[in-house]
Write a protein that holds these residues in place. Structure first.
Motif, PDB file in Angstrom:
ATOM      1  N   ARG A 184       0.831  -1.202   0.000  1.00  0.00           N
ATOM      2  CA  ARG A 184       0.000   0.000   0.000  1.00  0.00           C
ATOM      3  C   ARG A 184       0.867   1.255   0.000  1.00  0.00           C
ATOM      4  N   ARG A 185       0.250   2.340  -0.428  1.00  0.00           N
ATOM      5  CA  ARG A 185       0.931   3.634  -0.410  1.00  0.00           C
ATOM      6  C   ARG A 185       0.476   4.420   0.809  1.00  0.00           C
ATOM      7  N   GLU A 186       1.439   4.939   1.547  1.00  0.00           N
ATOM      8  CA  GLU A 186       1.171   5.761   2.727  1.00  0.00           C
ATOM      9  C   GLU A 186       1.419   7.220   2.342  1.00  0.00           C
ATOM     10  N   PRO A 187       0.492   8.132   2.652  1.00  0.00           N
ATOM     11  CA  PRO A 187       0.759   9.548   2.376  1.00  0.00           C
ATOM     12  C   PRO A 187       2.005  10.003   3.126  1.00  0.00           C
ATOM     13  N   PRO A 188       2.695  11.039   2.624  1.00  0.00           N
ATOM     14  CA  PRO A 188       3.878  11.535   3.335  1.00  0.00           C
ATOM     15  C   PRO A 188       3.542  11.848   4.787  1.00  0.00           C
ATOM     16  N   VAL A 189       4.424  11.480   5.694  1.00  0.00           N
ATOM     17  CA  VAL A 189       4.192  11.699   7.118  1.00  0.00           C
ATOM     18  C   VAL A 189       5.223  12.695   7.651  1.00  0.00           C
ATOM     19  N   ARG A 190       4.828  13.453   8.655  1.00  0.00           N
ATOM     20  CA  ARG A 190       5.740  14.440   9.241  1.00  0.00           C
ATOM     21  C   ARG A 190       6.797  13.771  10.120  1.00  0.00           C
ATOM     22  N   ASP A 191       6.409  12.698  10.782  1.00  0.00           N
ATOM     23  CA  ASP A 191       7.340  12.012  11.676  1.00  0.00           C
ATOM     24  C   ASP A 191       7.886  10.760  11.004  1.00  0.00           C
ATOM     25  N   ALA A 192       8.603  10.964   9.918  1.00  0.00           N
ATOM     26  CA  ALA A 192       9.150   9.835   9.153  1.00  0.00           C
ATOM     27  C   ALA A 192      10.054   8.968  10.008  1.00  0.00           C
ATOM     28  N   GLU A 193      10.678   9.570  11.009  1.00  0.00           N
ATOM     29  CA  GLU A 193      11.576   8.795  11.856  1.00  0.00           C
ATOM     30  C   GLU A 193      10.843   7.671  12.598  1.00  0.00           C
ATOM     31  N   ARG A 194       9.576   7.897  12.948  1.00  0.00           N
ATOM     32  CA  ARG A 194       8.813   6.856  13.635  1.00  0.00           C
ATOM     33  C   ARG A 194       8.457   5.723  12.670  1.00  0.00           C
ATOM     34  N   LEU A 195       8.128   6.082  11.452  1.00  0.00           N
ATOM     35  CA  LEU A 195       7.825   5.067  10.441  1.00  0.00           C
ATOM     36  C   LEU A 195       9.042   4.192  10.185  1.00  0.00           C
TER      37      LEU A 195
END
Length: 237
Positions: A111-122
């Protein structure tokens, strides 16, 4: 190489490698990681592809590799691939990737995830990151993932600067095609969770030793100091 091709002498080229913020990009505590994994729908082994949807980043090869593994009965039922990155405006490639996901019937695991602000958590919540790029510079996404203690699966192009040591801090693909990605994913699935955690710890230590912000700043300052030093004055007797 590009500068040399343009006529720049090798002796005049200074290389300063990127730096990664080891405080922002770091492993999560167990409770925080469980929370992040639940948020991102990581039920079992989770592979994040942190890159814009583009031919350069080569997401189509990943979709095909997943489909091939499923057809062979080699895809764990609870494994997930997450494409996390922006879509360029009017991107035909993104539409092709979405169509491939539907046609190959892997939409339940890719799946595609929209850009997230907290990429470090992802990145820190994932079990591995994957970058099967056709060409690259020095990809910050790989550095950030490794700093989070997340092993990386990379194509040769994404590892041109030897960011990943094969079998020690991640897995280096033989190429960037679907069969290459398939092979890398199989190696990932064959690695135990304990071994992946050990790889992640080695990855973080090696990455921060070579790519710390402090080292990058010091190297940059040294270049400016050399460039601004007064030229020797020739005195004619």
């Amino acid at each position: 190489d590009e500068l040399e091709a343009a006529g720049m002498a090798r002796g005049r080229v200074e290389i300063v490698e990127n730096g990664v913020d080891g405080e922002r990009f770091r492993p999560l505590s167990d409770p925080s990681r469980r929370e992040a994994r639940e948020r991102f729908g990581m039920l079992g082994p989770a592979i994040v592809v942190p890159a814009r949807i583009s031919t350069q980043k080569n997401q189509l090869a990943v979709v095909r590799a997943v489909a091939r593994l499923r057809a062979r009965g080699r895809w764990p039922a609870d494994a997930r691939v997450i494409f996390a990155g922006r879509v360029e405006r009017h991107s035909r490639y993104a539409r092709v990737v979405d169509a491939a996901i539907r046609f190959l019937r892997v939409g339940d695991v890719v799946r595609r995830e929209p850009p997230v602000r907290d990429a470090e958590r992802l990145l820190a919540a994932a079990d591995a990151m994957l970058l099967s790029s056709r060409f690259e510079g020095l990809p910050n996404a790989v550095l950030e993932s490794l700093a989070c203690g997340t092993p990386a699966i990379v194509s040769p192009a994404a590892n041109a600067d030897a960011l990943v040591e094969d079998g020690e801090t991640g897995w280096v693909l033989p190429g960037a095609g679907p069969r290459d990605v398939e092979e890398g994913l199989e190696r990932f699935f064959a690695t135990t969770a304990a071994d992946r955690a050990a790889m992640g710890a080695r990855a973080r230590a090696a990455t921060l030793a070579r790519f710390s912000i402090e080292r990058m700043v010091a190297a940059t300052c040294a270049v400016y100091e050399r460039a601004s030093a007064p030229l020797p004055i020739a005195v004619t007797p």
